[in-house]
Design an enzyme around this catalytic site. Structure first.
Site, PDB file in Angstrom:
ATOM      1  N   HIS A  46      -7.997  -4.590  -1.393  1.00  0.00           N
ATOM      2  CA  HIS A  46      -6.806  -3.989  -0.787  1.00  0.00           C
ATOM      3  C   HIS A  46      -6.555  -4.611   0.584  1.00  0.00           C
ATOM      4  O   HIS A  46      -7.490  -4.985   1.297  1.00  0.00           O
ATOM      5  CB  HIS A  46      -7.034  -2.485  -0.645  1.00  0.00           C
ATOM      6  CG  HIS A  46      -5.797  -1.705  -0.385  1.00  0.00           C
ATOM      7  ND1 HIS A  46      -4.896  -1.378  -1.371  1.00  0.00           N
ATOM      8  CD2 HIS A  46      -5.290  -1.181   0.764  1.00  0.00           C
ATOM      9  CE1 HIS A  46      -3.900  -0.691  -0.851  1.00  0.00           C
ATOM     10  NE2 HIS A  46      -4.113  -0.561   0.443  1.00  0.00           N
ATOM     11  N   SER A  63       0.831  -1.195   0.000  1.00  0.00           N
ATOM     12  CA  SER A  63       0.000   0.000   0.000  1.00  0.00           C
ATOM     13  C   SER A  63       0.874   1.257   0.000  1.00  0.00           C
ATOM     14  O   SER A  63       1.706   1.427  -0.890  1.00  0.00           O
ATOM     15  CB  SER A  63      -0.965  -0.049   1.186  1.00  0.00           C
ATOM     16  OG  SER A  63      -1.948   0.939   1.096  1.00  0.00           O
ATOM     17  N   ASP A  68      -9.652  -3.545  -5.893  1.00  0.00           N
ATOM     18  CA  ASP A  68      -8.927  -2.532  -5.127  1.00  0.00           C
ATOM     19  C   ASP A  68      -9.007  -1.211  -5.874  1.00  0.00           C
ATOM     20  O   ASP A  68      -8.735  -1.172  -7.082  1.00  0.00           O
ATOM     21  CB  ASP A  68      -7.468  -2.982  -4.982  1.00  0.00           C
ATOM     22  CG  ASP A  68      -6.601  -2.037  -4.178  1.00  0.00           C
ATOM     23  OD1 ASP A  68      -7.076  -0.972  -3.737  1.00  0.00           O
ATOM     24  OD2 ASP A  68      -5.411  -2.365  -3.988  1.00  0.00           O
TER      25      ASP A  68
END
Length: 316
Positions: free
Chosen positions: A287, A164, A257
């Site tokens: 995600h 991320s 995502d």
């Protein structure tokens, strides 16, 4: 994904995880203060992770930042041999997360890759806004290149990675390493953010109900960086002038995502510059799936892919 294309279905395991999260009634991050969000994330971060694997070495130490601040770091190693090193940068939107939230994941990477993992506790926003997290990450990368031997590790075999926001920082590190003449064996980018704006079709398709929602993305960005700075490639690696000569990449993306489109675009940009890219698009997951190994089989498979990529790239 392209505008107007059908929404990919979630896997049954992923759907069950999202249902469980909804039933738990956790408040969204964007409704909390940064301190409250950190506490909430820390409390829940490893609930779905695999149990923390025992390793030969788990050691906390400090790495100096460019301004002299001593950053927390944690070494994970499956043996006491002189191992290659992955610098790992945790996710959390540059605002939340730390050594404890990603401990299980780092242990899995060390256990299955055979490499040492050094996780960095870089400074968080809003107390430390852009580019402090970038500068801290670069400082740690250069420190490892010069001083890994003090940890009994092999600085000549060095990789960088993250998930991320940590994937964003890892991509920035790889570009900076290229520019500063530091050879990296691999950049491991797990569901990274790479673009300056949340305006791709996947941001619209997965804006709500897929774990990382649009209001929380805006909340993270606003805490971390001024709007006028968002085209800076250190925040948006996709806006870098060129990608030629950066380290080869293993890019692990989640199909459901908001960030998937910019991840795919980043892989395309690297390939267009002649950079080797291993792309793993994991179907039916959201995600942060990489940290759900206890509940989502695709997480365990993706962790194995990451470990294999590290093992191959860092082989002597």
């Amino acid at each position: 994904m392209t505008a107007g294309s059908p929404t990919p279905p979630l896997s049954p395991q992923m759907r069950d995880v999202l249902d469980r999260i909804r039933r738990a009634g956790r408040p969204p991050f964007h409704t909390l203060t940064a301190q409250q969000a950190r506490a909430a994330y820390a409390a829940a971060a490893e609930v779905l992770d695999l149990p923390r694997a025992p390793l030969a070495r788990v050691e906390d130490f400090r790495i100096p930042a460019a301004d002299g601040y001593l950053l927390g770091a944690r070494l994970y190693a499956p043996s006491h041999a002189r191992l290659p090193v992955l610098l790992f940068l945790h996710g959390g939107g540059f605002v939340i997360g730390g050594l404890e939230t990603h401990d299980s994941l780092c242990r899995q990477f060390a256990l299955h890759s055979g490499a040492a993992v050094v996780a960095l506790d870089y400074r968080l926003a809003p107390e430390y806004r852009f580019p402090v997290a970038v500068d801290d990450s670069w400082a740690a990368m250069h420190w490892l290149a010069l001083h890994a031997d003090t940890l009994g590790l092999d600085a000549s075999r060095l990789a960088v990675g993250g998930d991320s926001a940590g994937g964003t920082l890892a991509a920035s590190c790889a570009l900076h390493a290229r520019d500063s003449g530091l050879a990296l064996a691999l950049q491991l980018l797990i569901t990274p953010g790479t673009a300056a704006s949340a305006d791709t079709p996947s941001h619209e398709t997965f804006a709500n109900g897929y774990l990382l929602d649009a209001p929380s993305i805006a909340w993270f960005f606003d805490h971390y960086i001024d709007r006028a700075q968002r085209a800076d490639w250190r925040f948006a690696p996709l806006d870098a002038d060129d990608f030629e000569g950066v380290a080869p990449a293993c890019l692990v993306l989640a199909e459901c995502d908001p960030l998937v489109d910019e991840g795919l675009a980043y892989g395309d940009s690297l390939r267009a510059a002649g950079v080797g890219v291993q792309l793993e698009l994991v179907r039916g997951v959201t995600h942060d799936f990489i940290k759900m190994g206890r509940a989502v089989g695709a997480a365990r498979s993706a962790q194995a892919v990451c470990a294999a990529a590290l093992r191959e790239a860092l082989a002597a």
